[in-house]
Design a protein around this motif. Structure first.
Motif, PDB file in Angstrom:
ATOM      1  N   LEU A 284      -4.063   0.026  39.625  1.00 30.95           N
ATOM      2  CA  LEU A 284      -5.288  -0.038  40.412  1.00 30.95           C
ATOM      3  C   LEU A 284      -6.339  -0.926  39.762  1.00 30.95           C
ATOM      4  CD1 LEU A 284      -5.662   3.669  41.632  1.00 30.95           C
ATOM      5  CD2 LEU A 284      -4.825   1.678  42.910  1.00 30.95           C
ATOM      6  N   PHE A 285      -6.382  -0.933  38.426  1.00 37.67           N
ATOM      7  CA  PHE A 285      -7.357  -1.788  37.755  1.00 37.67           C
ATOM      8  C   PHE A 285      -7.019  -3.256  37.967  1.00 37.67           C
ATOM      9  CE2 PHE A 285      -9.625  -3.160  33.684  1.00 37.67           C
ATOM     10  CZ  PHE A 285     -10.869  -3.143  34.292  1.00 37.67           C
TER      11      PHE A 285
ATOM     12  N   GLY B  15      -6.769  -6.630  29.225  1.00 42.56           N
ATOM     13  CA  GLY B  15      -5.958  -7.823  29.036  1.00 42.56           C
ATOM     14  C   GLY B  15      -4.594  -7.678  29.686  1.00 42.56           C
ATOM     15  N   GLY B  16      -3.951  -6.515  29.468  1.00 43.85           N
ATOM     16  CA  GLY B  16      -2.670  -6.268  30.121  1.00 43.85           C
ATOM     17  C   GLY B  16      -2.806  -6.280  31.630  1.00 43.85           C
ATOM     18  N   CYS B  17      -3.892  -5.708  32.146  1.00 44.41           N
ATOM     19  CA  CYS B  17      -4.114  -5.676  33.594  1.00 44.41           C
ATOM     20  C   CYS B  17      -4.418  -7.065  34.141  1.00 44.41           C
ATOM     21  CB  CYS B  17      -5.233  -4.707  33.932  1.00 44.41           C
ATOM     22  SG  CYS B  17      -4.789  -2.974  33.653  1.00 44.41           S
TER      23      CYS B  17
ATOM     24  N   PRO C  23       2.556  -0.704  35.516  1.00 41.45           N
ATOM     25  CA  PRO C  23       3.788  -1.425  35.213  1.00 41.45           C
ATOM     26  C   PRO C  23       3.616  -2.389  34.034  1.00 41.45           C
ATOM     27  CG  PRO C  23       2.764  -2.302  37.173  1.00 41.45           C
ATOM     28  CD  PRO C  23       2.013  -1.058  36.842  1.00 41.45           C
ATOM     29  N   SER C  24       4.721  -2.889  33.523  1.00 37.73           N
ATOM     30  CA  SER C  24       4.737  -3.608  32.259  1.00 37.73           C
ATOM     31  C   SER C  24       4.118  -5.001  32.337  1.00 37.73           C
ATOM     32  CB  SER C  24       6.172  -3.737  31.757  1.00 37.73           C
ATOM     33  OG  SER C  24       6.239  -4.567  30.613  1.00 37.73           O
ATOM     34  N   ALA C  25       3.138  -5.240  31.463  1.00 41.21           N
ATOM     35  CA  ALA C  25       2.587  -6.587  31.320  1.00 41.21           C
ATOM     36  C   ALA C  25       3.614  -7.528  30.698  1.00 41.21           C
ATOM     37  CB  ALA C  25       1.327  -6.548  30.456  1.00 41.21           C
TER      38      ALA C  25
END
Length: 277
Positions: free
Chosen positions: A94-95, A132-134, A158-160
């Motif tokens: 969501l982010f 950062g991952g998002c 889910p995976s970055a």
């Protein structure tokens, strides 16, 4: 008489220039006025500007990045930071959607007093830690994104790591050498290795996980590190150089992007000498 070509600034001069405030006066406002909680910083005026959506770290308020946002805006870049998903059980999916929504706001709403507009072909995403991952997740799903920058990027669900392979635009990943919460070898390095486009990974040797965040916050009691001026200074210079180059075609920071400066060193570089898309 033949005109002498203007010499490009050295990495040191570029660092000194881009770590200082830029030529534009800066405005900042509340994204909540258009339905998305958060902060937006813009130059006082300008049409067809580049824009970046910035994602905060886990449990961090966007105001901890206001100095960075204002700095980028002073160099002509609109920056919007959603203040959503700030709880312990934040949804990364969501982010990432909220970061894309922030770009929608930048493109679709005439900012300021109507004298500011954003070019849909000049969009980027960035973020710290979880943000950062998002940012990587958002870039993998949004074809409008032209550049991605992360600070102490963390793995997401889910995976970055998996999403990074689908990102074909330039990426700059800045990691903290003393990060005990999101150590580079387990987070930023796998993202950089999987990256689908030109990519550079930098390590700020003496930085901690929270070194990128500004001011004091209660999370310093439970997370690693604290606000670090030197870390923030090199970050401002690097992100300014990167987004000017990739979103605005401005090469003034090109030497900086190719050198070890400000206590940071290039750990992984697969840019073929150019971070432009």
């Amino acid at each position: 008489m033949a005109r002498t070509a203007k010499k490009a600034p050295s990495a040191k001069k570029a660092f000194e220039e881009l770590s200082r405030r830029g030529p534009h006066d800066v405005l900042h406002g509340d994204l909540a006025l258009v339905g998305l909680p958060g902060i937006v910083c813009t130059p006082r005026s300008g049409l067809g500007l580049p824009a970046v959506a910035f994602g905060h770290g886990w449990l961090q308020p966007p105001r901890r990045y206001l100095g960075l946002m204002r700095h980028l805006a002073s160099w002509g870049i609109v920056v919007a930071a959603p203040a959503t998903q700030r709880g312990v059980f934040a949804s990364h999916r969501l982010f990432a959607t909220d970061l894309r929504t922030a770009l929608d706001v930048c493109v679709g709403v005439r900012l300021g007093d109507g004298g500011i507009s954003v070019d849909e072909q000049r969009l980027g995403v960035a973020g710290h830690a979880m943000g950062g991952g998002c940012a990587v997740l958002a870039a993998a799903e949004d074809e409008r994104v032209r550049a991605v920058a992360t600070l102490a990027a963390a793995e997401t669900r889910p995976s970055a790591f998996e999403a990074a392979n689908r990102v074909r635009v330039p990426g700059l990943h800045v990691a903290a050498g003393n990060d005990l919460l999101a150590p580079p070898v387990a987070n930023a390095e796998p993202i950089a290795r999987a990256w689908g486009g030109p990519v550079q990974l930098r390590i700020v040797k003496k930085a901690s996980h929270l070194g990128f965040a500004e001011g004091r916050h209660w999370t310093q009691l439970v997370l690693h590190g604290r606000s670090e001026y030197a870390t923030q200074r090199v970050t401002r210079a690097l992100l300014t150089a990167f987004f000017l180059r990739t979103l605005a075609g401005d090469r003034r920071g090109e030497a900086l992007l190719g050198a070890d400066v400000g206590g940071s060193s290039i750990n992984h570089d697969h840019t073929r000498g150019d971070l432009a898309a």
